[in-house]
Write a protein that holds these residues in place. Structure first.
Motif, PDB file in Angstrom:
ATOM      1  N   ILE A  73      -5.277   1.322  -9.212  1.00 53.94           N
ATOM      2  CA  ILE A  73      -5.223  -0.454  -8.790  1.00 53.94           C
ATOM      3  C   ILE A  73      -3.460  -0.287  -8.713  1.00 53.94           C
ATOM      4  O   ILE A  73      -3.042  -1.019  -7.816  1.00 53.94           O
ATOM      5  CB  ILE A  73      -5.804  -1.055  -9.793  1.00 53.94           C
ATOM      6  N   THR A  74      -2.814   0.191  -9.769  1.00 53.87           N
ATOM      7  CA  THR A  74      -1.328   0.023  -9.954  1.00 53.87           C
ATOM      8  C   THR A  74      -0.671   0.556  -8.564  1.00 53.87           C
ATOM      9  O   THR A  74       0.068   0.029  -8.052  1.00 53.87           O
ATOM     10  CB  THR A  74      -0.855   0.220 -11.100  1.00 53.87           C
ATOM     11  N   GLY A  75      -1.233   1.584  -8.272  1.00 52.29           N
ATOM     12  CA  GLY A  75      -0.676   2.238  -7.073  1.00 52.29           C
ATOM     13  C   GLY A  75      -0.802   1.835  -5.854  1.00 52.29           C
ATOM     14  O   GLY A  75       0.111   1.732  -5.244  1.00 52.29           O
ATOM     15  N   ILE A  76      -2.079   1.199  -5.736  1.00 49.22           N
ATOM     16  CA  ILE A  76      -1.954   0.283  -4.378  1.00 49.22           C
ATOM     17  C   ILE A  76      -1.227  -0.814  -4.298  1.00 49.22           C
ATOM     18  O   ILE A  76      -0.519  -1.038  -3.513  1.00 49.22           O
ATOM     19  CB  ILE A  76      -3.714   0.002  -4.111  1.00 49.22           C
ATOM     20  N   LEU A  77      -0.931  -1.422  -5.428  1.00 53.46           N
ATOM     21  CA  LEU A  77      -0.138  -2.639  -5.273  1.00 53.46           C
ATOM     22  C   LEU A  77       1.207  -2.129  -5.356  1.00 53.46           C
ATOM     23  O   LEU A  77       2.203  -2.725  -4.341  1.00 53.46           O
ATOM     24  CB  LEU A  77      -0.174  -3.429  -6.784  1.00 53.46           C
ATOM     25  N   LEU A  78       1.674  -0.876  -5.699  1.00 53.78           N
ATOM     26  CA  LEU A  78       3.132  -0.593  -5.565  1.00 53.78           C
ATOM     27  C   LEU A  78       3.275  -0.197  -4.153  1.00 53.78           C
ATOM     28  O   LEU A  78       4.487  -0.293  -3.557  1.00 53.78           O
ATOM     29  CB  LEU A  78       3.174   0.908  -6.434  1.00 53.78           C
ATOM     30  N   ILE A 205       7.782  12.325   2.492  1.00 55.23           N
ATOM     31  CA  ILE A 205       6.834  11.631   3.272  1.00 55.23           C
ATOM     32  C   ILE A 205       5.737  12.573   3.077  1.00 55.23           C
ATOM     33  O   ILE A 205       4.578  12.003   3.094  1.00 55.23           O
ATOM     34  CB  ILE A 205       7.104  11.420   4.944  1.00 55.23           C
ATOM     35  N   ARG A 206       5.735  13.559   3.177  1.00 51.74           N
ATOM     36  CA  ARG A 206       4.720  14.788   2.938  1.00 51.74           C
ATOM     37  C   ARG A 206       4.201  14.474   1.469  1.00 51.74           C
ATOM     38  O   ARG A 206       2.943  14.343   1.112  1.00 51.74           O
ATOM     39  CB  ARG A 206       5.079  16.151   2.971  1.00 51.74           C
ATOM     40  N   PHE A 207       4.974  14.391   0.411  1.00 51.12           N
ATOM     41  CA  PHE A 207       4.706  14.203  -0.800  1.00 51.12           C
ATOM     42  C   PHE A 207       3.824  12.945  -1.066  1.00 51.12           C
ATOM     43  O   PHE A 207       2.823  12.576  -1.754  1.00 51.12           O
ATOM     44  CB  PHE A 207       5.645  13.971  -2.007  1.00 51.12           C
ATOM     45  N   HIS A 211       0.250  12.189  -1.975  1.00 44.37           N
ATOM     46  CA  HIS A 211       0.049  11.204  -3.494  1.00 44.37           C
ATOM     47  C   HIS A 211      -0.863  10.075  -3.284  1.00 44.37           C
ATOM     48  O   HIS A 211      -1.565   9.516  -4.007  1.00 44.37           O
ATOM     49  CB  HIS A 211       1.279  11.030  -3.995  1.00 44.37           C
ATOM     50  N   VAL A 212      -0.794   9.405  -2.123  1.00 46.28           N
ATOM     51  CA  VAL A 212      -1.488   8.199  -1.969  1.00 46.28           C
ATOM     52  C   VAL A 212      -2.774   8.254  -1.057  1.00 46.28           C
ATOM     53  O   VAL A 212      -3.432   7.477  -1.242  1.00 46.28           O
ATOM     54  CB  VAL A 212      -0.563   7.230  -1.192  1.00 46.28           C
ATOM     55  N   MET A 213      -2.907   9.346  -0.422  1.00 46.33           N
ATOM     56  CA  MET A 213      -4.043   9.632   0.386  1.00 46.33           C
ATOM     57  C   MET A 213      -4.848  10.773   0.251  1.00 46.33           C
ATOM     58  O   MET A 213      -5.872  10.545  -0.407  1.00 46.33           O
ATOM     59  CB  MET A 213      -3.621   9.726   1.920  1.00 46.33           C
ATOM     60  N   VAL A 214      -4.320  12.074   0.434  1.00 48.06           N
ATOM     61  CA  VAL A 214      -5.129  13.148   0.253  1.00 48.06           C
ATOM     62  C   VAL A 214      -5.514  13.433  -1.294  1.00 48.06           C
ATOM     63  O   VAL A 214      -6.937  13.628  -1.294  1.00 48.06           O
ATOM     64  CB  VAL A 214      -4.176  14.291   0.947  1.00 48.06           C
ATOM     65  N   LEU A 215      -4.778  13.572  -1.962  1.00 40.91           N
ATOM     66  CA  LEU A 215      -5.129  13.944  -3.391  1.00 40.91           C
ATOM     67  C   LEU A 215      -6.121  12.879  -3.893  1.00 40.91           C
ATOM     68  O   LEU A 215      -7.290  13.194  -4.459  1.00 40.91           O
ATOM     69  CB  LEU A 215      -4.010  14.237  -4.347  1.00 40.91           C
ATOM     70  N   PRO A 216      -5.803  11.411  -4.115  1.00 42.65           N
ATOM     71  CA  PRO A 216      -6.742  10.621  -4.391  1.00 42.65           C
ATOM     72  C   PRO A 216      -8.223  10.570  -3.903  1.00 42.65           C
ATOM     73  O   PRO A 216      -8.999  10.492  -4.317  1.00 42.65           O
ATOM     74  CB  PRO A 216      -6.071   9.190  -4.203  1.00 42.65           C
ATOM     75  N   LEU A 217      -8.170  10.980  -2.442  1.00 44.09           N
ATOM     76  CA  LEU A 217      -9.745  11.028  -1.887  1.00 44.09           C
ATOM     77  C   LEU A 217     -10.159  12.064  -2.460  1.00 44.09           C
ATOM     78  O   LEU A 217     -11.466  12.100  -3.114  1.00 44.09           O
ATOM     79  CB  LEU A 217      -9.507  11.123  -0.460  1.00 44.09           C
ATOM     80  N   LEU A 218      -9.575  13.383  -2.684  1.00 44.97           N
ATOM     81  CA  LEU A 218     -10.006  14.517  -3.275  1.00 44.97           C
ATOM     82  C   LEU A 218     -10.578  14.420  -4.841  1.00 44.97           C
ATOM     83  O   LEU A 218     -11.732  14.657  -4.814  1.00 44.97           O
ATOM     84  CB  LEU A 218      -8.900  15.689  -3.077  1.00 44.97           C
TER      85      LEU A 218
END
Lengths: 240, 153, 653, 180
Positions: A73-78, A205-207, A211-218
């Motif tokens: 939640i906080t990550g999406i807001l950030l 940009i890779r990190f 951080h916001v897409m690949v790893l959270p989905l996994l």
């Protein structure tokens, strides 16, 4: 009087469409409350009383999950203010601190949540080991858990670079130099992770995407498997 | 027994009330968070220097995309963005009008469309004289043609 | 369980409210409220008061890549009503030259523009080492846009730049774009010039002999000084100084005063500061050397500022005789001198050489037998960009607020060996102001680039005017440009003579060069009597007339011819204008009557060309920008009359 | 008789689905071999506990955020290396290991082997005794081994975090670091 208010709040079509039954006051309604809700996918209708004891698990797995939830939640807001660009990223940190309403609080929650999660996931793993909770038929779920721990580290690490401050830059520089020490593929892997030879815009940009897409989905998918397996494997491990 | 039950019920309601307050509040705070307090945009109100810097006639400020009209000490500021497709109209002094090079919109010296596809007249912006004797344009305030800033020479 | 739930749910609500309160409680609100109160006192109207919003205010300076939120608290910077208001509301004094819309704040002042709390914005903080520039060093930022050449607008920076050059900093420190020049005298044949005992004392503490010297104090021990002296003067001179064939003391005294040596040299602190103080000079140099020096200084040191006077040998002998007799260190005792000489004689030559190499003496001096190894100090090309972590404060306890780069530099200037024992940098005994100027200059050495549209060179770059031929030789010989300026090059002690050819008459120039006098009554006579020959003056004048002229003046020749300047009526009209209508006598003198602010106008017609008088009267500021003469816009008639009157104002015998 | 696809499908479904929810009845589920008293309903016993735990976590995180601001150093500057430069704390154990020997062993071999061993643990420990109990005596060896692993892991992190100064030199936490 209270009854009247109660009636107005609870005895209407809207409330009933959301909560299909009244207050679960008896065993049947209690079962229904779980069964007719999302909870069924996570919890059984009935559980062992001793599984409820706090000392059994110390709630570590659940806390880890809650932390992950708060971080999402906080990550999406950030993400609404953060721009993954070497000229802007640091400035955005300052913006969050000085100019955005509640910006610093969100950043704090995200940061401390992340650190806590790393610790909690590790403690959760220790708990499972010391109670021998990984044994048959939970071998696979233990493996998923170990991978989740690695993913947590990866999530935390990729997030570490994003503020683009000295702390971030040099910590990541050291870690990618670590990658370089791998035999055979080290150089190429480092080139891939950093997106070049220096920690710069490409690395950022890779990190960020990791951080916001690949790893959270996994992690979300692994957590789903992890939870589903807990149920399928019969809840908490207990002596036979 | 019954009163005990009621008291616990009441407490539960209080708990849910506090929960609702917290998470409702967090939602409101999140909404507030989404409203930017600062903008990375050129300001809508700005200074454009002293009146004396603008000679008689129509002066174009390419940075701000406005025309500063000095009509014998009467100052006015008009947008230099064509209301049709956003090109910059040119001031044609001989014809006393603006002509847009893109699609041929024509605005008379009051900014009113007298030809071409432009749907709306060019807006006149409020211009005031600041305490430091500099012209101050506020693009957020659109004023009628009749409003002028008169500065005694 | 339910009870715990209730307690927890209220606890979480409490923490939520706490968060809200913490976020709302922004430090700038206090200032914004106070400003609103102040605005009310200053007579701000209702609408104006309503405009004061409790928000972060920022300037986004896209081209400078900066975001400045300083005006969140500094609310009155653009409002002239707040001139007397306390900080942070004070009006900025420079708002019309540097608009905030274009420049913001931090590009000049430094500090953290993004921050909105006092500590963070002003710094230094843990995450922003570049603190706001203190006023003392503020001018370092000027060079970002204006380069180094802004003498008027940034005097401190300009002073620092000059000092950096004059003190020979470049000898030990590399700075890209600056030429390495050996600023000090070459030490070849130094044994023929100075006395051993003097050099020994000098090395220990140069300021003791010459307080204003630029030679720094290397804080040498007695032994080190002796070793170095021994190396520099390997052979002790046997010849007795008394052998020098002297001249007339009395005549020497007269020549010294006639030649106005005091314009450049001081004697016990009284006099000019272009040359060294000569009060104790005969304790330093040998008379033979002094004789050769005065005869032709430029032969011994091509870059000297001293003019080559046209003295005869006898003149010089008389001068030397007077100087040797008069300007001697009376406190120095003979046996001390002998002791010193003996101590030096027993010193170690080899160690002396090592020391000279160690301290990089070759950075400023040409020294025989010592190889110049280039800069031994830190490269200062981008010293202003240095990170604070590179600044070694040594064992000195420095609070976090004082841990800034300019602070380090300032203290280094004041006391070069403060931070660590055994450092090589010598002590220049800079005053506070000098240390500030140098620090400002050093802070301006930065690689930060501002967009080209911001560049604005205000001052004039040093001119490369360098005339050749006979005229050039004369100019060089007499070192005219030490005091006078021609076409932008030269000193500012005496008038600019860039268009002297349009200004003065030949006869006057010849007389003046023979016996110079002060044209302005209040000035001390400074122009030295150079013993210049008539033929040289003729060369000067012909060059003046051909090259150093102003077309605007020359064009007036025709109209001047048409003026009736001899007509008594016109003259008397001019007299009336001079004394009554314009009251020129308030500032100017004619026949010893009148004010002393402007030049004496008696016989001005003999000095100045008529065209010049007309030209100057019509616009005094056209040539001399700093002229304080009012611009009256005389009518042509008035111009004619005044000129006629001035030409008639001859000296009454 | 020809069978339609639809019919076949339903036949198959019938075959697959060997049970169906018929009815909810009052009373406890008859679990084989277990006493009914050992079980209880998930709602509210578990779910309220879980909610409380969530509140606790929220309170902890919000409290941390009120009292401590997230660290932010100067903007990244490749020309100024902090001394010592440290990885995030959870990697400091590895960084410490790295400082001991060839980077391959500390940086890659040890962590990779560590993770693999962790995953393989359930296949090695195949006993059934003591499952779900803390520190069961029959698992003393495992517990000791794992404790050693944890202590070393945390110990290395502590050393790396608090006892490493400039140029990765060793300093006790109370020892001042040399300024240069």
């Amino acid at each position: 009087m209270i009854e009247k208010v109660k009636n107005i709040v609870f005895q209407n079509r809207f409330w009933k469409s959301v909560f299909r039954h009244g207050m679960p006051v008896n065993a049947r309604l209690r079962s229904e409350a779980v069964m007719s809700n999302l909870f069924l996918h996570i919890h059984p209708v009935k559980i062992y009383k001793d599984s409820l004891l706090f000392r059994k698990t110390l709630g570590l797995g659940l806390i880890s999950f809650y932390l992950f939830f708060i971080l999402c939640i906080t990550g999406i807001l950030l993400m609404f203010y953060y721009i993954p660009h070497v000229q802007r990223a640091y400035q955005d940190m300052k913006d969050l601190e000085f100019a955005v309403s509640f910006g610093m609080i969100l950043r704090n929650m995200h940061r401390w949540g992340a650190h806590s999660m790393v610790a909690l996931v590790f403690l959760h793993m220790c708990r499972v080991f010391y109670t021998a909770g990984y044994r048959h038929p939970r071998e696979f779920n233990w493996g998923v858990g170990v991978i989740l721990f690695v993913c947590t580290l990866a999530l935390s690490l990729t997030g570490y670079l994003l503020p683009w401050d000295q702390l971030a830059f040099w910590a990541i520089t050291i870690v990618v130099n670590l990658i370089e020490t791998m035999p055979i593929i080290g150089d190429d892997l480092r080139y891939l992770v950093v997106g070049g030879t220096l920690v710069g815009q490409n690395a950022l940009i890779r990190f960020y995407v990791m951080h916001v897409m690949v790893l959270p989905l996994l992690v979300t998918m692994l957590i789903a498997v992890h939870f589903w397996r807990i149920r399928k494997d019969g809840g908490l491990a207990r002596p036979e | 027994m019954s009163s005990e039950h009621d008291r616990r019920d009441f407490l539960t309601y209080l708990g849910w009330f506090a929960t609702l307050g917290t998470f409702g509040g967090i939602s409101v705070a999140s909404a507030r968070y989404m409203v930017p307090n600062i903008l990375y945009e050129p300001p809508k109100s700005y200074k454009i220097g002293k009146p004396q810097d603008y000679p008689e006639g129509v002066n174009f400020l390419p940075d701000k995309r406005i025309f500063v009209v000095n009509n014998g000490g009467n100052y006015k500021v008009i947008s230099a963005v064509c209301t049709h497709m956003g090109c910059t109209p040119r001031w044609i002094a001989e014809k006393d009008r603006w002509e847009c090079p893109c699609h041929g919109s024509i605005f008379n010296n009051k900014g009113v469309v007298i030809g071409g596809p432009a749907p709306k007249p060019l807006p006149w912006y409020e211009v005031t004289l600041g305490s430091d004797n500099k012209l101050f344009v506020n693009e957020d305030r659109i004023v009628p043609f009749s409003q002028v800033l008169t500065i005694a020479a | 369980m339910k009870r715990i739930f209730v307690i927890l749910s209220f606890l979480i609500l409490l923490f939520y409210i706490w968060q809200i309160w913490k976020d709302y409680n922004r430090p700038y609100l206090v200032y914004q409220k106070e400003f609103k109160e102040l605005l009310k006192q200053k007579g701000g109207g209702e609408a104006e008061l309503d405009d004061v919003k409790f928000v972060v205010r920022q300037r986004w300076l896209e081209k400078l890549n900066r975001v400045d939120r300083c005006e969140t608290c500094h609310l009155g910077v653009e409002d002239p009503r707040f001139v007397d208001a306390p900080q942070p509301y004070t009006t900025h004094p420079d708002a019309d030259k540097h608009s905030f819309e274009r420049f913001g704040c931090t590009v000049c002042h430094g500090g953290q523009g993004l921050a909105t709390s006092v500590e963070d914005a002003h710094g230094p903080t843990e995450d922003w080492y570049k603190a706001i520039s203190s006023d003392n060093f503020l001018e370092n930022s000027c060079s970002k846009c204006h380069g180094d050449f802004i003498e008027q607008e940034a005097p401190v920076l300009a002073k620092g730049r000059t000092m950096f050059k004059e003190y020979g900093c470049r000898g030990c420190h590399n700075v890209q774009g600056l030429e390495r020049v050996k600023v000090a005298p070459p030490l070849v044949k130094i044994g023929e010039k100075v006395k051993i005992d003097w050099l020994y004392r000098w090395l220990q503490n140069p300021q003791m002999y010459l307080p204003e010297t630029k030679m720094p104090n290397f804080q040498l021990t007695k032994e080190e000084a002796a070793d170095m002296t021994r190396f520099l003067i390997p052979r002790v001179r046997i010849k007795d100084p008394d052998n020098f064939e002297g001249g007339s003391y009395a005549r020497g005294k007269r020549i010294l005063s006639e030649s106005r040596c005091v314009t450049c040299h001081s004697f016990e602190g009284k006099g000019g500061d272009i040359g060294p103080d000569l009060a104790k000079v005969s304790s330093k140099v040998y008379p033979e050397w002094l004789f050769e020096w005065i005869k032709n200084p430029q032969a011994m040191r091509p870059d000297t500022l001293m003019p080559a006077y046209g003295f005869s040998d006898q003149d010089i002998r008389d001068l030397v005789a007077f100087i040797v007799e008069e300007y001697i260190d009376l406190e120095l005792e003979d046996d001390v001198i002998q002791q010193n000489i003996q101590f030096v004689e027993s010193a170690n030559v080899g160690r002396g050489k090592e020391l000279i190499e160690k301290y990089g003496c070759t950075g400023c001096h040409e020294i025989e037998g010592v190889e110049d190894r280039g800069e031994i100090g830190l490269d200062l090309t981008a010293i202003g960009d240095s990170h604070i972590s590179r600044m070694d404060f040594g064992m000195i306890e420095v609070s976090h607020e004082e841990r800034t780069v300019p602070n380090w530099l300032y203290n280094k200037m004041k006391n070069p060996r403060l931070f660590k024992a055994g450092l090589k940098m010598p002590d220049f005994t800079f005053s506070d102001l000098e240390a500030e100027a140098l620090t400002t200059y050093l802070m301006s050495r930065s690689k930060e680039v501002v967009p080209a549209s911001y560049h604005l060179h205000l001052g004039e770059r040093p001119s490369d005017y360098n005339p050749q031929g006979e005229f050039g030789e004369i100019l060089d010989n007499y070192r005219c440009l030490v005091c006078h300026t021609i076409n932008g090059r030269g000193g500012d002690l005496a008038p600019d003579i860039s268009i002297e050819g349009s200004r003065v008459k030949e006869k006057w120039l010849k007389d003046f060069m023979k016996t110079p006098y002060a044209i302005r009554p209040i000035l001390v006579e400074r122009m030295p009597r150079l013993k210049i020959s008539d033929s040289e003056v003729e060369t000067l004048y012909s060059y003046f007339r051909t090259t150093l002229v102003d077309d605007r003046v020359e064009k007036l020749t025709g109209s001047v011819k048409e003026m009736s300047l001899k007509d008594p009526e016109v003259i008397s009209l001019g007299k009336d204008l001079y004394y009554n209508k314009y009251a020129c006598n308030a500032c100017h003198q004619v026949n010893l009557k009148g004010g002393t602010i402007g030049p004496d106008l008696t016989s001005v017609g003999e000095r100045l060309r008529t065209e010049w008088i007309v030209y100057y009267l019509s616009d005094p500021k056209a040539f001399l920008k700093r002229s304080i003469e009012p611009v009256y816009d005389f009518t042509e008639k008035e111009l004619e009359a005044l000129t006629a009157f001035l030409l008639s104002a001859k000296e009454k015998k | 008789m020809p069978v339609s696809d639809e019919q076949r499908m339903s036949e198959q479904e019938k075959d697959l689905k060997s049970y169906g929810l018929m009815n909810l009845v009052e009373g406890e589920t008859p679990h084989v071999g277990k006493e009914p008293e050992e079980m209880t309903t998930t709602w509210p016993h578990l779910l309220v506990k879980e909610l409380n735990l969530f509140y606790l976590v929220m309170i902890f995180i919000m409290g941390m955020s009120v009292f401590f601001d997230a660290p932010l150093e100067e903007m990244a500057n490749p020309s100024v290396t902090p001394n010592p430069a440290k990885a995030p704390w959870y990697f400091l154990g590895l960084q410490e290991l790295l400082s001991w020997g060839p980077p391959f062993w500390g940086g890659i071999f040890v962590p990779t082997v560590g993770v693999i061993i962790l995953i393989l643990v359930p296949y090695i420990d195949r006993s059934r005794v003591g499952t779900g109990l803390w520190f069961h005596p029959s698992r003393r060896l495992y517990n000791i081994l794992f404790t050693v692993f944890v202590v070393v892991f945390i110990g290395l992190i502590i050393v790396g975090t608090f006892m490493r100064g400039p140029i990765w030199g060793f300093y006790w936490p109370w020892e001042p670091w040399p300024t240069h």
